[in-house]
Scaffold this active site. Sequence first.
Site, PDB file in Angstrom:
ATOM      1  N   ARG A 125      44.312  40.165  42.276  1.00  0.00           N
ATOM      2  CA  ARG A 125      44.650  39.154  43.272  1.00  0.00           C
ATOM      3  C   ARG A 125      43.407  38.327  43.573  1.00  0.00           C
ATOM      4  O   ARG A 125      42.296  38.866  43.686  1.00  0.00           O
ATOM      5  CB  ARG A 125      45.167  39.812  44.567  1.00  0.00           C
ATOM      6  CG  ARG A 125      46.531  40.481  44.429  1.00  0.00           C
ATOM      7  CD  ARG A 125      47.623  39.430  44.270  1.00  0.00           C
ATOM      8  NE  ARG A 125      48.959  40.021  44.181  1.00  0.00           N
ATOM      9  CZ  ARG A 125      49.580  40.310  43.040  1.00  0.00           C
ATOM     10  NH1 ARG A 125      48.956  40.091  41.898  1.00  0.00           N
ATOM     11  NH2 ARG A 125      50.803  40.798  43.050  1.00  0.00           N
ATOM     12  N   HIS A 160      46.575  32.880  35.151  1.00  0.00           N
ATOM     13  CA  HIS A 160      47.478  33.914  35.674  1.00  0.00           C
ATOM     14  C   HIS A 160      48.464  34.371  34.590  1.00  0.00           C
ATOM     15  O   HIS A 160      49.689  34.327  34.751  1.00  0.00           O
ATOM     16  CB  HIS A 160      48.243  33.401  36.893  1.00  0.00           C
ATOM     17  CG  HIS A 160      48.723  34.518  37.783  1.00  0.00           C
ATOM     18  ND1 HIS A 160      48.764  34.417  39.157  1.00  0.00           N
ATOM     19  CD2 HIS A 160      49.181  35.775  37.492  1.00  0.00           C
ATOM     20  CE1 HIS A 160      49.233  35.551  39.678  1.00  0.00           C
ATOM     21  NE2 HIS A 160      49.488  36.379  38.670  1.00  0.00           N
TER      22      HIS A 160
END
Length: 310
Positions: free
Chosen positions: A225, A273
Amino acid sequence: MPLNVLFAARPERWETYETPLRAALKAAGVDAHLAQDIAPETVDYIVYAPNSTLQDFTPYTRAKAVLNLWAGVEGIVGNETLKIPLARMVDPGLTRGMVEWVTGHVLRHHLGMDTDIQRSDAKWEPRTLPLAEERSVVVLGLGALGAAVCTALLGLGFRVSGWSRSPKDIAGVTCFHGPDGLNTALARAEIAVLLLPDTPATQNTLNAQTLAGMPQGAFIINPGRGPLIDDDALLAALDTGQIAHATLDVFRVEPLPKDHPFWTHPQVTVTPHIAAETRAITASRVIVENICRSEAGQPLLHLVDRALGY
């Protein structure tokens, strides 16, 4: 009477998930009405993505569980209207993808591949490559993904340690926990892999102080994250050479703004990502397994602890 299963995600995801979900329901013998639009008071289960337009769960008075399509639940766990059980996604396909991505980048940094393959000066400079047993890798976060990554790295011969907020036990891995354990773990982290959830307690886990406690010239790999790292502190540590390189797949703001310093810093690798994505076929089987467990009176798999936030 069929179960009513609401698919509450962005419309484009319906095209991806409709067929696999129907196939998984059929294979499990579940009589279900699966749709994007069902009267709220008649819904039995909600298959959910946190970026869905559904944010008020109050009307879903009959619903038994919310089954998240994502591994991360930070976008829903704090929703005060959600009173029923919430299960996060632990998808075998996602896990395998994460293991492969992390292993690839650990090996890249361990072997110094960037140095070897980016030469343009035609110099022939052979060197003896290190063995995995000579390198200490620390995985921060020992949930399903972290444990799988630890096991894969152990299989390659790395010296693997791990850290988590609460005690964990993984065969062959030296496990630390708690604030003191974090400092001890990072002190041996020649390569650190971040796989923690995004909670108030984990934000800025890597900051000026903790980065300074790592071995000089360490590598950081973050597919977990974005908020786990203090961006400014990381840039400062890269500029001094305390951190040799950071490979980052997740960011505080996504897409990463075009003017962010990470894009142009020579010691930062940016990936968009892509480390691990939920696979519709395997994720659908996980969703349906939980529906079957719930209907049989069994506890849900991967139930979220609201107090911990994951």
